[in-house]
Scaffold this active site. Structure first.
Site, PDB file in Angstrom:
ATOM      1  N   GLU A  82      36.112  46.964  36.699  1.00  0.00           N
ATOM      2  CA  GLU A  82      36.092  47.201  35.320  1.00  0.00           C
ATOM      3  C   GLU A  82      35.647  48.440  34.719  1.00  0.00           C
ATOM      4  O   GLU A  82      36.150  49.221  33.867  1.00  0.00           O
ATOM      5  CB  GLU A  82      34.774  46.098  34.765  1.00  0.00           C
ATOM      6  CG  GLU A  82      35.043  44.546  34.693  1.00  0.00           C
ATOM      7  CD  GLU A  82      34.693  43.954  36.127  1.00  0.00           C
ATOM      8  OE1 GLU A  82      34.831  44.605  37.028  1.00  0.00           O
ATOM      9  OE2 GLU A  82      34.382  42.724  36.059  1.00  0.00           O
ATOM     10  N   GLU A  94      31.902  37.941  39.660  1.00  0.00           N
ATOM     11  CA  GLU A  94      30.976  37.251  38.975  1.00  0.00           C
ATOM     12  C   GLU A  94      30.824  35.999  39.467  1.00  0.00           C
ATOM     13  O   GLU A  94      29.721  35.174  39.200  1.00  0.00           O
ATOM     14  CB  GLU A  94      31.100  37.744  37.450  1.00  0.00           C
ATOM     15  CG  GLU A  94      31.230  39.053  37.295  1.00  0.00           C
ATOM     16  CD  GLU A  94      31.393  39.385  35.945  1.00  0.00           C
ATOM     17  OE1 GLU A  94      30.355  39.715  35.130  1.00  0.00           O
ATOM     18  OE2 GLU A  94      32.167  39.396  35.316  1.00  0.00           O
TER      19      GLU A  94
HETATM   20  C1  1HE Z   1      46.966  39.468  37.428  1.00  0.00           C
HETATM   21  C2  1HE Z   1      45.547  39.746  37.559  1.00  0.00           C
HETATM   22  C3  1HE Z   1      44.323  39.888  36.535  1.00  0.00           C
HETATM   23  C4  1HE Z   1      46.756  39.906  39.327  1.00  0.00           C
HETATM   24  N1  1HE Z   1      44.953  39.404  35.387  1.00  0.00           N
HETATM   25  N2  1HE Z   1      47.054  39.112  35.983  1.00  0.00           N
HETATM   26  N3  1HE Z   1      40.659  42.574  37.436  1.00  0.00           N
HETATM   27  C5  1HE Z   1      41.394  43.475  38.317  1.00  0.00           C
HETATM   28  O1  1HE Z   1      41.464  44.678  37.633  1.00  0.00           O
HETATM   29  C6  1HE Z   1      42.185  43.338  39.489  1.00  0.00           C
HETATM   30  C7  1HE Z   1      43.527  43.379  38.961  1.00  0.00           C
HETATM   31  N4  1HE Z   1      44.310  42.790  40.246  1.00  0.00           N
HETATM   32  C8  1HE Z   1      44.772  43.518  41.439  1.00  0.00           C
HETATM   33  O2  1HE Z   1      44.141  44.429  41.828  1.00  0.00           O
HETATM   34  C9  1HE Z   1      45.425  42.930  42.364  1.00  0.00           C
HETATM   35  O3  1HE Z   1      46.397  42.032  41.725  1.00  0.00           O
HETATM   36  C10 1HE Z   1      45.048  42.247  43.572  1.00  0.00           C
HETATM   37  C11 1HE Z   1      44.274  43.291  44.536  1.00  0.00           C
HETATM   38  C12 1HE Z   1      44.116  41.378  43.178  1.00  0.00           C
HETATM   39  C13 1HE Z   1      46.076  41.527  44.241  1.00  0.00           C
HETATM   40  O4  1HE Z   1      47.110  42.530  44.633  1.00  0.00           O
HETATM   41  P1  1HE Z   1      48.739  41.617  45.250  1.00  0.00           P
HETATM   42  O5  1HE Z   1      49.405  42.944  45.552  1.00  0.00           O
HETATM   43  O6  1HE Z   1      48.596  40.559  46.386  1.00  0.00           O
HETATM   44  O7  1HE Z   1      49.147  40.762  43.814  1.00  0.00           O
HETATM   45  P2  1HE Z   1      49.723  41.662  42.365  1.00  0.00           P
HETATM   46  O8  1HE Z   1      51.237  41.969  42.865  1.00  0.00           O
HETATM   47  O9  1HE Z   1      48.937  42.746  41.941  1.00  0.00           O
HETATM   48  O10 1HE Z   1      49.857  40.696  41.471  1.00  0.00           O
HETATM   49  C14 1HE Z   1      50.601  39.329  41.377  1.00  0.00           C
HETATM   50  C15 1HE Z   1      50.496  38.810  39.915  1.00  0.00           C
HETATM   51  O11 1HE Z   1      49.283  38.651  39.481  1.00  0.00           O
HETATM   52  C16 1HE Z   1      51.222  40.019  39.172  1.00  0.00           C
HETATM   53  O12 1HE Z   1      51.881  39.188  38.081  1.00  0.00           O
HETATM   54  P3  1HE Z   1      53.670  39.384  38.146  1.00  0.00           P
HETATM   55  O13 1HE Z   1      53.834  38.275  36.944  1.00  0.00           O
HETATM   56  O14 1HE Z   1      53.789  40.739  38.091  1.00  0.00           O
HETATM   57  O15 1HE Z   1      53.764  38.859  39.435  1.00  0.00           O
HETATM   58  C17 1HE Z   1      49.693  40.516  38.491  1.00  0.00           C
HETATM   59  O16 1HE Z   1      49.955  40.835  37.167  1.00  0.00           O
HETATM   60  C18 1HE Z   1      49.141  39.220  38.404  1.00  0.00           C
HETATM   61  N5  1HE Z   1      47.445  39.776  38.360  1.00  0.00           N
HETATM   62  N6  1HE Z   1      45.492  40.145  38.732  1.00  0.00           N
HETATM   63  C19 1HE Z   1      46.046  39.195  35.099  1.00  0.00           C
HETATM   64  N7  1HE Z   1      43.373  40.256  36.616  1.00  0.00           N
HETATM   65  C20 1HE Z   1      34.377  38.377  32.152  1.00  0.00           C
HETATM   66  S1  1HE Z   1      34.761  39.921  32.269  1.00  0.00           S
HETATM   67  C21 1HE Z   1      35.646  40.398  33.843  1.00  0.00           C
HETATM   68  C22 1HE Z   1      36.234  41.654  33.912  1.00  0.00           C
HETATM   69  C23 1HE Z   1      36.994  41.491  34.911  1.00  0.00           C
HETATM   70  O17 1HE Z   1      37.189  40.706  35.771  1.00  0.00           O
HETATM   71  S2  1HE Z   1      37.944  42.953  34.753  1.00  0.00           S
HETATM   72  C24 1HE Z   1      38.760  43.307  36.619  1.00  0.00           C
HETATM   73  C25 1HE Z   1      40.180  42.490  36.522  1.00  0.00           C
END
Ligand code: 1HE
Length: 263
Positions: A137, A117
């Site tokens: 989402e 977005e």
């Molecule tokens: C996060 C987030 C997040 C990572 N919010 N903490 N977005 C998503 O559903 C995407 C979610 N994220 C992922 O699918 C993956 O993290 C990635 C593909 C982006 C990257 O993967 P990777 O293996 O490099 O990293 P990771 O191990 O998954 O994440 C590293 C850390 O970032 C980890 O935290 P930690 O404390 O365990 O180290 C994750 O929890 C954190 N992290 N993404 C919070 N999104 C206005 S409305 C919009 C609506 C949306 O955007 S919904 C889609 C959200």
């Protein structure tokens, strides 16, 4: 010049006249997930760009551009609070899209959810070969809330966006460029350089031309044809009557300006 407007958002000015603003999401440990503070910082930064700035680039630190909404903040909002939260994103991303200067997104790694977005609020997207796009989402039981329902169909059509959200489909960099998510596809690691090169070039345009492309063209494209043609005539007349436009046309006629060259 470097300025930290927020711990997770950095502004640095590039170019001989500080004419390019480089805005970096600096939350690599959380894959540049956008929490409320960061969204408000983006709003404030784009509302208050230094006067010297004539084009901007947004990039993300670490291996990913942006993982979207910070899901750890999603928890306990009621319906009214949810509306306000979405409207806060709308205001912030409007400051990117309808601000004072063209904005280029330099993409790599994940460009997902709210990250897509944010990218779609920019005027040009440059993606390197590591880029991938998704709208998780749909599979997380939520909906886009940062303007994606308005902006993403304009890039790729409602049918492709529906597919992305219903099925969790992920587009790779090449397919993303093919369907219109990015205008440029560049080798791994070079999106930022390419984005800065484009911003530096855009910064040399007449400001009124850049303004017309940001503010008039999207409105004209949505007007009925008869209204659009009329608005186009007004905009063309305003742009060409600026002294800078006259000087640029004169320079071409006197053989002092660049010709269009075949690639
Ligand atoms: C996060 C987030 C997040 C990572 N919010 N903490 N977005 C998503 O559903 C995407 C979610 N994220 C992922 O699918 C993956 O993290 C990635 C593909 C982006 C990257 O993967 P990777 O293996 O490099 O990293 P990771 O191990 O998954 O994440 C590293 C850390 O970032 C980890 O935290 P930690 O404390 O365990 O180290 C994750 O929890 C954190 N992290 N993404 C919070 N999104 C206005 S409305 C919009 C609506 C949306 O955007 S919904 C889609 C959200």
């Amino acid at each position: 010049m470097n300025a930290n407007t927020h711990p997770d958002l950095t502004l640095s000015l590039r170019g001989e006249q500080s004419e390019v603003a480089l805005v970096t999401l600096n939350r690599a440990a959380k894959r540049n997930a956008l929490n409320d503070g960061l969204i408000l910082a983006i709003r404030d930064l784009f509302q208050n760009l230094p006067k010297s700035v004539r084009a901007a680039v947004i990039d993300g630190s670490g291996e990913h551009f942006c993982a979207g909404l910070d899901l750890s903040e999603l928890s306990e909002r009621d319906a009214g609070e949810g509306v306000m939260h979405s409207r806060m994103w709308h205001t912030a991303l409007d400051c990117v899209e309808k601000g004072t200067v063209p904005v280029i997104a330099a993409l790599h790694g994940a460009v997902v959810g709210g990250g897509l977005e944010l990218a779609s609020a920019c005027h040009i997207r440059v993606a390197d070969e590591t880029t991938f796009y998704a709208l998780p989402e749909g599979t997380r039981g939520i909906f886009v809330g940062g303007g994606g329902a308005v902006r993403i169909p304009k890039l790729i059509g409602a049918a492709r966006m529906t597919d992305m959200m219903l099925t969790g489909r992920v587009y790779n960099a090449a397919d993303g460029e093919r369907i219109g998510l990015a205008q440029y596809l560049v080798p791994t690691g070079s999106a930022l350089d390419k984005a800065i090169e484009l911003a530096t070039r855009i910064a040399t345009n007449a400001p009124m031309t850049n303004y017309a492309l940001m503010h008039a063209l999207p409105r004209i494209a949505e007007q009925p044809a008869d209204h659009g043609l009329f608005t186009e005539a007004l905009m063309a007349s305003i742009a060409q009557s600026a002294p800078e436009a006259k000087a640029r046309v004169r320079a071409f006629l006197e053989g002092k300006a660049e010709k269009v060259k075949k690639k």
